[in-house]
Scaffold this motif. Structure first.
Motif, mmCIF file in Angstrom:
data_model
loop_
_atom_site.group_PDB
_atom_site.id
_atom_site.type_symbol
_atom_site.label_atom_id
_atom_site.label_comp_id
_atom_site.label_asym_id
_atom_site.label_seq_id
_atom_site.Cartn_x
_atom_site.Cartn_y
_atom_site.Cartn_z
ATOM 1 N N MET A 1 0.898 -1.189 -0.003
ATOM 2 C CA MET A 1 -0.194 0.005 -0.212
ATOM 3 C C MET A 1 0.944 1.369 -0.068
ATOM 4 S SD MET A 1 -2.949 -0.844 2.559
ATOM 5 C CE MET A 1 -3.844 -2.538 2.633
ATOM 6 N N SER A 2 0.387 2.168 -0.888
ATOM 7 C CA SER A 2 1.251 3.460 -0.898
ATOM 8 C C SER A 2 0.989 4.379 0.413
ATOM 9 C CB SER A 2 0.839 4.156 -1.911
ATOM 10 O OG SER A 2 -0.673 4.497 -1.750
ATOM 11 N N GLN A 3 2.050 5.020 0.893
ATOM 12 C CA GLN A 3 2.023 5.819 2.249
ATOM 13 C C GLN A 3 1.551 7.049 1.630
ATOM 14 O OE1 GLN A 3 2.455 4.782 5.282
ATOM 15 N NE2 GLN A 3 3.371 2.643 4.695
ATOM 16 N N SER A 4 0.487 7.799 2.759
ATOM 17 C CA SER A 4 0.172 9.098 2.499
ATOM 18 C C SER A 4 1.134 9.687 3.395
ATOM 19 C CB SER A 4 -1.366 9.095 3.068
ATOM 20 O OG SER A 4 -1.646 10.404 3.143
ATOM 21 N N HIS A 5 1.532 11.018 3.107
ATOM 22 C CA HIS A 5 2.150 11.890 3.886
ATOM 23 C C HIS A 5 1.436 12.647 4.594
ATOM 24 C CE1 HIS A 5 5.763 10.537 1.531
ATOM 25 N NE2 HIS A 5 5.170 10.838 0.566
ATOM 26 N N GLU A 6 0.167 12.503 4.670
ATOM 27 C CA GLU A 6 -0.681 13.543 5.517
ATOM 28 C C GLU A 6 -0.965 12.719 6.816
ATOM 29 O OE1 GLU A 6 -3.261 15.617 2.311
ATOM 30 O OE2 GLU A 6 -2.917 13.793 1.736
ATOM 31 N N LYS A 7 -0.829 13.483 7.892
ATOM 32 C CA LYS A 7 -0.897 12.936 9.071
ATOM 33 C C LYS A 7 -2.377 12.592 9.462
ATOM 34 C CE LYS A 7 -0.349 14.056 14.149
ATOM 35 N NZ LYS A 7 0.005 15.163 15.120
ATOM 36 N N GLY A 8 -2.527 11.290 9.870
ATOM 37 C CA GLY A 8 -3.882 10.883 10.190
ATOM 38 C C GLY A 8 -4.670 10.302 9.226
ATOM 39 N N LEU A 9 -4.141 10.210 7.831
ATOM 40 C CA LEU A 9 -4.867 9.712 6.729
ATOM 41 C C LEU A 9 -4.146 8.532 6.292
ATOM 42 C CD1 LEU A 9 -5.877 12.737 4.611
ATOM 43 C CD2 LEU A 9 -7.356 11.306 5.869
ATOM 44 N N LEU A 10 -4.601 7.519 5.841
ATOM 45 C CA LEU A 10 -3.820 6.371 5.111
ATOM 46 C C LEU A 10 -3.517 6.703 3.932
ATOM 47 C CD1 LEU A 10 -5.946 3.108 6.692
ATOM 48 C CD2 LEU A 10 -3.829 4.097 7.324
ATOM 49 N N TYR A 11 -4.648 7.455 3.283
ATOM 50 C CA TYR A 11 -4.302 7.680 1.710
ATOM 51 C C TYR A 11 -4.756 9.189 1.761
ATOM 52 C CZ TYR A 11 -3.962 2.717 0.701
ATOM 53 O OH TYR A 11 -3.229 1.459 0.599
ATOM 54 N N GLY A 12 -3.925 10.067 1.274
ATOM 55 C CA GLY A 12 -4.351 11.402 1.096
ATOM 56 C C GLY A 12 -5.285 11.434 -0.178
ATOM 57 N N LEU A 13 -5.676 13.012 -0.213
ATOM 58 C CA LEU A 13 -6.742 13.147 -1.686
ATOM 59 C C LEU A 13 -6.280 12.508 -2.761
ATOM 60 C CD1 LEU A 13 -9.571 14.488 -1.920
ATOM 61 C CD2 LEU A 13 -7.921 16.648 -2.513
ATOM 62 N N ASP A 14 -4.860 12.861 -3.203
ATOM 63 C CA ASP A 14 -4.659 12.412 -4.727
ATOM 64 C C ASP A 14 -3.912 11.072 -4.640
ATOM 65 O OD1 ASP A 14 -5.668 14.406 -6.214
ATOM 66 O OD2 ASP A 14 -4.278 15.765 -5.062
ATOM 67 N N ALA A 15 -3.862 10.223 -3.473
ATOM 68 C CA ALA A 15 -2.880 9.051 -3.379
ATOM 69 C C ALA A 15 -3.532 8.156 -4.152
ATOM 70 C CB ALA A 15 -2.848 8.513 -2.172
ATOM 71 N N ARG A 16 -2.852 7.563 -5.002
ATOM 72 C CA ARG A 16 -3.124 6.215 -5.732
ATOM 73 C C ARG A 16 -3.424 4.951 -4.879
ATOM 74 N NH1 ARG A 16 -4.566 7.081 -11.104
ATOM 75 N NH2 ARG A 16 -3.383 8.790 -11.682
ATOM 76 N N ILE A 17 -4.479 4.169 -5.198
ATOM 77 C CA ILE A 17 -4.817 3.319 -3.913
ATOM 78 C C ILE A 17 -5.305 2.229 -4.804
ATOM 79 C CG2 ILE A 17 -7.227 4.224 -4.229
ATOM 80 C CD1 ILE A 17 -7.521 3.125 -1.104
ATOM 81 N N GLY A 18 -4.707 0.907 -4.483
ATOM 82 C CA GLY A 18 -4.798 -0.257 -5.100
ATOM 83 C C GLY A 18 -6.318 -0.732 -5.312
ATOM 84 N N PRO A 19 -6.395 -1.612 -6.277
ATOM 85 C CA PRO A 19 -8.091 -2.023 -6.515
ATOM 86 C C PRO A 19 -8.572 -2.807 -5.080
ATOM 87 C CG PRO A 19 -6.474 -3.553 -7.624
ATOM 88 C CD PRO A 19 -5.472 -2.281 -7.020
ATOM 89 N N VAL A 20 -7.804 -3.709 -4.522
ATOM 90 C CA VAL A 20 -8.469 -4.337 -3.267
ATOM 91 C C VAL A 20 -8.824 -3.327 -2.198
ATOM 92 C CG1 VAL A 20 -8.212 -6.087 -1.672
ATOM 93 C CG2 VAL A 20 -7.639 -6.517 -3.906
ATOM 94 N N PRO A 21 -7.847 -2.636 -1.681
ATOM 95 C CA PRO A 21 -8.229 -1.553 -0.561
ATOM 96 C C PRO A 21 -9.305 -0.451 -1.122
ATOM 97 C CG PRO A 21 -5.876 -1.075 -1.571
ATOM 98 C CD PRO A 21 -6.521 -2.408 -2.137
ATOM 99 N N ALA A 22 -9.241 -0.136 -2.459
ATOM 100 C CA ALA A 22 -9.964 0.777 -3.122
ATOM 101 C C ALA A 22 -11.615 0.286 -2.999
ATOM 102 C CB ALA A 22 -9.789 1.301 -4.533
ATOM 103 N N PHE A 23 -11.500 -0.992 -3.181
ATOM 104 C CA PHE A 23 -13.021 -1.867 -3.054
ATOM 105 C C PHE A 23 -13.390 -1.624 -1.519
ATOM 106 C CE2 PHE A 23 -15.265 -5.703 -1.990
ATOM 107 C CZ PHE A 23 -16.580 -5.458 -2.963
ATOM 108 N N PHE A 24 -12.808 -2.133 -0.663
ATOM 109 C CA PHE A 24 -13.330 -2.290 0.788
ATOM 110 C C PHE A 24 -13.603 -0.678 1.332
ATOM 111 C CE2 PHE A 24 -11.531 -6.309 0.566
ATOM 112 C CZ PHE A 24 -12.627 -7.399 1.255
ATOM 113 N N ALA A 25 -12.737 0.425 0.800
ATOM 114 C CA ALA A 25 -13.172 1.417 1.103
ATOM 115 C C ALA A 25 -14.309 2.107 0.792
ATOM 116 C CB ALA A 25 -11.793 2.531 0.970
ATOM 117 N N ALA A 26 -14.577 1.837 -0.488
ATOM 118 C CA ALA A 26 -15.720 2.293 -1.141
ATOM 119 C C ALA A 26 -17.022 1.691 -0.801
ATOM 120 C CB ALA A 26 -15.800 2.003 -2.723
ATOM 121 N N LEU A 27 -16.738 0.179 -0.436
ATOM 122 C CA LEU A 27 -18.020 -0.404 0.062
ATOM 123 C C LEU A 27 -18.447 0.029 1.554
ATOM 124 C CD1 LEU A 27 -19.691 -3.092 -0.114
ATOM 125 C CD2 LEU A 27 -17.846 -4.500 0.897
#
Length: 458
Positions: A1-27
């Motif tokens: 998983m790509s790291q977000s440089h923003e404190k408190g966020l796993l993925y920042g606004l423009d962070a690329r996210i893999g299909p599996v974590p994106a699916f669960f986050a969207a779900l």
């Protein structure tokens, strides 16, 4: 998983996210919002005698919500906020739409004529947020942090009422408030909190999904979940342009137009909270561009809703709570979320399965999300020090807004239009906050700026 440089966020606004974590986050966004999206068409269809068309109305509501959410996240040609701004069927329009539909029905209108009139008026009203999106700079002079924070907080408090009702068993439940219902909600909430506080980012990413799954399993074991056979309907539903025709009536349009203006005020509050939770500026030109694009996309979503026979859309506040819970603000999740909702609309059997999640489980899952909306509103409200003037604005807006919602009979002597417009805390409190912010003089020695900052008089 790509790291977000923003404190408190796993993925920042423009962070690329893999299909599996994106699916669960969207779900998790889907689970938090699907009931809210389909409830207005269910209520409207039942009360206006549109039972034969309810499955189609639900499918189109989900489809349009998906399209609008994708537009908000994708942001194309200045349309969209470029964030996870889930578009869902607005509850704010419920009263005026029911009043208008009953008016057409009293004239002898058929179900098809009722919907032609409603969707025609909604189509014209969709131009209101589009036009207002061009006036954001002027709106910001009125919608200061105190005003927007008050609106956001009132939205969250109103949502908490819905969540607690679900936790106790749901509207009209025979076992409302039963210990079993409360225990199911508590179990769901505890699982979500435990996973959310875990140091494992996957645990935080799937916290809501796992919490609802555990709650459903417990509900099945205790007899609170009995799967019902799917209603006989087509496996694939394709949208039609103005399926029921197009009609217009000024008498119906005026109250819908007034609510459209109020919906813009709510949208400004929701977008402000979203920016803050996504760790984006809530002052300056970038923020103004997001507001312009977000409000414009709200109008486009309402236009699509009228075209495809769904009711007006708005930005859902509860999904800001999901961002807070999961730490995922990536707008690419918003695009995945939009596609998932659109598929739920086209394939209604999937949506009918999600509808069977027991209300206590949903209540336990959403209570912390809606509480996060309240917290976000307080944070926006306190961006600048609250002086005597600001405290007075907040006190009156909260007192009258929440008072009217707690005791709706206070307006029963007024016309139905007034009751529908001002019978909700967000509407009454929001308008009062705006009026008081304009009328009350600023404290001597300070001048308010558009962004809510203050400077000393020269």
């Amino acid at each position: 998983m790509s790291q977000s440089h923003e404190k408190g966020l796993l993925y920042g606004l423009d962070a690329r996210i893999g299909p599996v974590p994106a699916f669960f986050a969207a779900l998790q966004h889907v689970l938090a919002s699907v009931v809210g999206i389909i409830t207005p068409p269910l209520i409207i269809g039942s009360l206006l005698g549109l039972q034969a068309y309810i499955p189609y109305l639900i499918s189109m509501s989900l489809l349009v919500s998906g399209l609008g959410t994708f537009i908000q996240a994708r942001r194309f040609a200045g349309i969209g906020a470029g964030m996870i701004c889930l578009q869902g069927t607005s509850f704010a329009f419920l009263g005026v739409i029911l009043s208008g539909g009953l008016m057409v029905k009293a004239r002898g209108g058929s179900p098809e004529e009722i919907m032609a009139m409603l969707f025609g008026c909604n189509m014209v009203a969709a131009f209101i947020p589009i036009l207002l999106s061009r006036c954001v700079k002027q709106l910001r002079k009125v919608l200061t942090p105190v005003v927007t924070g008050t609106v956001i907080t009132l939205i969250g408090i109103s949502l908490i009422k819905v969540s607690i009702t679900d936790w106790a068993g749901g509207h009209n439940a025979q076992d409302f408030g039963a210990p079993g219902n409360l225990a199911l909600g508590a179990l769901t909430l505890l699982v979500i909190v435990a996973l959310n506080r875990s140091r494992n980012r996957w645990a935080r990413l799937v916290a809501v999904v796992v919490g609802i799954t555990v709650g459903c399993i417990a509900a099945a074991l205790t007899g609170h979940l009995q799967l019902k056979p799917a209603v006989e309907t087509a496996w694939l539903v394709m949208p039609s342009f103005f399926k029921f025709g197009f009609n217009f009536d000024w008498t119906l349009f005026v109250p819908i137009a007034l609510v459209s203006v109020i919906a813009v005020i709510e949208a400004v509050g929701d977008l402000t909270a979203n920016c803050m939770l996504s760790q984006q500026p809530i002052v300056g030109p970038q923020f103004q561009q997001r507001l312009e694009g977000g409000i414009m996309a709200d109008g486009i979503s309402c236009m699509l809703a009228a075209i495809f026979s769904a009711f007006p859309n708005t930005t859902f506040a509860q999904n800001n709570g999901v961002i807070q819970m999961t730490g995922v603000a990536s707008r690419y999740v918003g695009m995945v979320l939009g596609l998932m909702l659109a598929l739920l609309g086209i394939f209604p059997a999937i949506g009918s399965l999600l509808q069977q999640i027991p209300p206590p489980v949903l209540g336990g899952a959403t209570i912390v999300m809606f509480g996060s909306v309240v917290a976000a509103g307080i944070r926006v409200m306190t961006q600048t020090p609250l002086g005597r003037r600001e405290m007075l604005i907040v006190a009156i807006s909260f007192g009258i807004g929440l008072g009217v919602e707690a005791v709706p009979d206070v307006l029963k002597q007024f016309p139905v239009l007034i009751t529908n417009l001002f019978g909700h805390a967000v509407t009454t409190g929001g308008i009062l906050a705006i009026l008081l912010n304009i009328i009350l003089p600023t404290e001597q020695g300070t001048l308010p700026l558009a962004e809510g900052e203050t400077v000393k008089e020269q």
